[in-house]
Design a protein around this motif. Sequence first.
Motif, PDB file in Angstrom:
ATOM      1  N   LEU A 103      -6.366  48.437  28.596  1.00 62.84           N
ATOM      2  CA  LEU A 103      -6.542  47.367  27.609  1.00 62.84           C
ATOM      3  C   LEU A 103      -5.425  46.332  27.724  1.00 62.84           C
ATOM      4  O   LEU A 103      -5.669  45.123  27.666  1.00 62.84           O
ATOM      5  N   LYS A 104      -4.205  46.837  27.907  1.00 60.16           N
ATOM      6  CA  LYS A 104      -3.048  45.945  28.030  1.00 60.16           C
ATOM      7  C   LYS A 104      -3.212  45.018  29.235  1.00 60.16           C
ATOM      8  O   LYS A 104      -2.883  43.829  29.175  1.00 60.16           O
ATOM      9  N   ASN A 105      -3.733  45.568  30.330  1.00 60.64           N
ATOM     10  CA  ASN A 105      -3.932  44.759  31.540  1.00 60.64           C
ATOM     11  C   ASN A 105      -4.960  43.645  31.336  1.00 60.64           C
ATOM     12  O   ASN A 105      -4.978  42.665  32.083  1.00 60.64           O
ATOM     13  N   GLN A 106      -5.813  43.830  30.314  1.00 60.74           N
ATOM     14  CA  GLN A 106      -6.802  42.802  29.984  1.00 60.74           C
ATOM     15  C   GLN A 106      -6.342  41.924  28.825  1.00 60.74           C
ATOM     16  O   GLN A 106      -7.132  41.147  28.278  1.00 60.74           O
ATOM     17  N   GLY A 107      -5.084  42.067  28.441  1.00 63.08           N
ATOM     18  CA  GLY A 107      -4.534  41.219  27.393  1.00 63.08           C
ATOM     19  C   GLY A 107      -4.823  41.702  25.987  1.00 63.08           C
ATOM     20  O   GLY A 107      -4.556  40.981  25.011  1.00 63.08           O
ATOM     21  N   ILE A 108      -5.346  42.914  25.820  1.00 63.73           N
ATOM     22  CA  ILE A 108      -5.647  43.454  24.482  1.00 63.73           C
ATOM     23  C   ILE A 108      -4.503  44.372  24.094  1.00 63.73           C
ATOM     24  O   ILE A 108      -4.404  45.511  24.557  1.00 63.73           O
ATOM     25  N   ILE A 109      -3.624  43.886  23.234  1.00 60.23           N
ATOM     26  CA  ILE A 109      -2.424  44.639  22.871  1.00 60.23           C
ATOM     27  C   ILE A 109      -2.290  44.872  21.367  1.00 60.23           C
ATOM     28  O   ILE A 109      -1.486  45.702  20.942  1.00 60.23           O
ATOM     29  N   ARG A 110      -3.087  44.156  20.565  1.00 58.05           N
ATOM     30  CA  ARG A 110      -2.971  44.259  19.112  1.00 58.05           C
ATOM     31  C   ARG A 110      -4.186  44.954  18.504  1.00 58.05           C
ATOM     32  O   ARG A 110      -5.300  44.864  19.026  1.00 58.05           O
ATOM     33  N   ILE A 111      -3.933  45.621  17.377  1.00 64.55           N
ATOM     34  CA  ILE A 111      -4.999  46.329  16.673  1.00 64.55           C
ATOM     35  C   ILE A 111      -6.118  45.376  16.281  1.00 64.55           C
ATOM     36  O   ILE A 111      -7.302  45.701  16.396  1.00 64.55           O
ATOM     37  N   SER A 112      -5.766  44.186  15.814  1.00 61.25           N
ATOM     38  CA  SER A 112      -6.780  43.216  15.389  1.00 61.25           C
ATOM     39  C   SER A 112      -7.674  42.800  16.552  1.00 61.25           C
ATOM     40  O   SER A 112      -8.870  42.535  16.356  1.00 61.25           O
ATOM     41  N   GLN A 113      -7.123  42.736  17.767  1.00 60.24           N
ATOM     42  CA  GLN A 113      -7.945  42.414  18.939  1.00 60.24           C
ATOM     43  C   GLN A 113      -8.940  43.541  19.219  1.00 60.24           C
ATOM     44  O   GLN A 113     -10.113  43.302  19.494  1.00 60.24           O
ATOM     45  N   LEU A 114      -8.448  44.765  19.126  1.00 60.43           N
ATOM     46  CA  LEU A 114      -9.302  45.917  19.408  1.00 60.43           C
ATOM     47  C   LEU A 114     -10.401  46.061  18.358  1.00 60.43           C
ATOM     48  O   LEU A 114     -11.520  46.490  18.657  1.00 60.43           O
ATOM     49  N   ALA A 115     -10.099  45.661  17.141  1.00 57.69           N
ATOM     50  CA  ALA A 115     -11.074  45.772  16.059  1.00 57.69           C
ATOM     51  C   ALA A 115     -12.305  44.912  16.304  1.00 57.69           C
ATOM     52  O   ALA A 115     -13.389  45.211  15.793  1.00 57.69           O
ATOM     53  N   HIS A 116     -12.152  43.856  17.100  1.00 51.03           N
ATOM     54  CA  HIS A 116     -13.270  42.948  17.362  1.00 51.03           C
ATOM     55  C   HIS A 116     -13.892  43.162  18.736  1.00 51.03           C
ATOM     56  O   HIS A 116     -14.811  42.437  19.120  1.00 51.03           O
ATOM     57  N   LEU A 117     -13.402  44.164  19.468  1.00 54.90           N
ATOM     58  CA  LEU A 117     -13.941  44.454  20.794  1.00 54.90           C
ATOM     59  C   LEU A 117     -15.267  45.190  20.658  1.00 54.90           C
ATOM     60  O   LEU A 117     -15.439  46.028  19.767  1.00 54.90           O
ATOM     61  N   SER A 118     -16.209  44.899  21.518  1.00 55.60           N
ATOM     62  CA  SER A 118     -17.500  45.583  21.442  1.00 55.60           C
ATOM     63  C   SER A 118     -17.330  47.061  21.791  1.00 55.60           C
ATOM     64  O   SER A 118     -16.462  47.432  22.582  1.00 55.60           O
ATOM     65  N   THR A 119     -18.167  47.903  21.206  1.00 55.43           N
ATOM     66  CA  THR A 119     -18.114  49.337  21.475  1.00 55.43           C
ATOM     67  C   THR A 119     -18.378  49.626  22.943  1.00 55.43           C
ATOM     68  O   THR A 119     -17.776  50.518  23.544  1.00 55.43           O
ATOM     69  N   ARG A 120     -19.268  48.848  23.543  1.00 56.36           N
ATOM     70  CA  ARG A 120     -19.588  49.048  24.951  1.00 56.36           C
ATOM     71  C   ARG A 120     -18.371  48.777  25.838  1.00 56.36           C
ATOM     72  O   ARG A 120     -18.068  49.549  26.759  1.00 56.36           O
ATOM     73  N   ALA A 121     -17.666  47.694  25.561  1.00 55.35           N
ATOM     74  CA  ALA A 121     -16.471  47.365  26.343  1.00 55.35           C
ATOM     75  C   ALA A 121     -15.386  48.413  26.128  1.00 55.35           C
ATOM     76  O   ALA A 121     -14.715  48.842  27.071  1.00 55.35           O
ATOM     77  N   LEU A 122     -15.228  48.843  24.895  1.00 54.74           N
ATOM     78  CA  LEU A 122     -14.209  49.836  24.589  1.00 54.74           C
ATOM     79  C   LEU A 122     -14.506  51.157  25.286  1.00 54.74           C
ATOM     80  O   LEU A 122     -13.593  51.856  25.740  1.00 54.74           O
TER      81      LEU A 122
END
Length: 464
Positions: free
Chosen positions: A230-249
């Motif tokens: 996730l970090k390598n894709q620029g997703i480092i904050r909880i708020s970012q992860l909260a809006h990520l699609s379940t499929r991507a996660l």
Amino acid sequence: MVITAENFFQYSKCPRWLYLELHGDSRQKTSPSDFLLRLKKDSLYFEQQVLKTIPCCVPQYEPGNYYQGMEKTLALMQQGVDWIAHGVLFTNNFLGIPDLLEKVPGNSLFGTYHYRPVEIKSGRTRRKIYLLQTIFYVHILEIIQGRLPDHMGLILSDRRQRLIPVRENYPYFQQVLQEIEAIFQGQEVSPFISSACQNCPWERTCVAEAWEREDISLIPGLSRQAKERLKNQGIIRISQLAHLSTRALRWFQQGSRGLSKRIKLQAQALASSQTIQMKRFFLPEKKVEIFLDIESEYQRGIIYLIGVLVCQDGQEEYRCFVAKDPIEECRIWQEFLAFMAQWEDDFIVYHYHTYEPMVLKKLQVKYGGEEDLLQHILGNMADIHKFIKDHLVIPTRSYSLKEIAKWLGFSWSNHKANAHQSMLWYSLWLETAQQQYLDWAIEYNRDDCLATKVVKEWLINKVS
């Protein structure tokens, strides 16, 4: 820059630990717990007892003068001494003091023999950190004697030496060494929050920094590997992860859809500081509510305390069954069964997580007892932890009893109290017979029962 075996210990626990030891503010570091100090003391005592059985030479040098220590050790190696205890290996910015150096056949710079390291550990099983530290000594020995030993030795709690092949473990060591060297050079390691943090002297620093950064490692269930992806894709904050699609996660986590959905909901709960209810639930309630908590002692492998908080007709009473001596484990099991036999069908036993029913089954196998009674007890048990995980997502960084009960405002009577500290108190009671130690262990168990009750009542309020 001098790399030591202690650095490998710190790295194996958490790379961030090593980073902070080298580059952090030492004023923010906390002292080790009484339990960890006791572990270290017991480990040293075990090592000393093993060394008494081995005819070994010890290099004599001024404390802290490792150059002198290396000279004295090298002299013993050149003499061909069979066993060297606490020899100093110091070269190429590597410093190691293995428990033992054992002389074995095979050509080296010393002649027709060479040395291999033997580590003494009080643990029962082989661990990754044992291997890393021992291979570190192997690595230094190769530089000193011009030969890589074929095997390294490990003596565990049974006092039997195990020979471990070096070459099959060497590539992993080399990888770790490269990462350690990069950390020495200043490569930053971001926090990763997990249950292992509780024994780290930098826990407070890392947790505070993680909350400040809104770091995704605060999310329970998110693996270290997933965090890096996730970090390598620029997703480092909880708020970012909260809006990520379940499929991507699911791709980042490489887990099931259910797990990925759970992690996303956890991010949303943390971001909003709100509890999320996934589905309706009903918590069983009976006339008699019993909150059960069990304490064990790791070295002797015994159950020393079974505590119950009984709530009936608006009244509550705490009762404990204590083994004041390890041989009384059977007695407290029998007393617990006799106590439970008095209840009819209208009772329920609340507990937190899977430990309590597992212990009851083990005690039944070990000491026997009325099988129907045990099945009656097990059939009336309810796991509060499972109810929470199955139905709710809570804005906490773990789902331990301590984390959730504290989040609800509960506090333990003794701020030092935890399962490890309770084990230490019981050990100190056995050694000193000072009642205060036993009283503290009982108080901690009672508080665990009360904390379980607090969480259960909160769940009931959620239902209503």
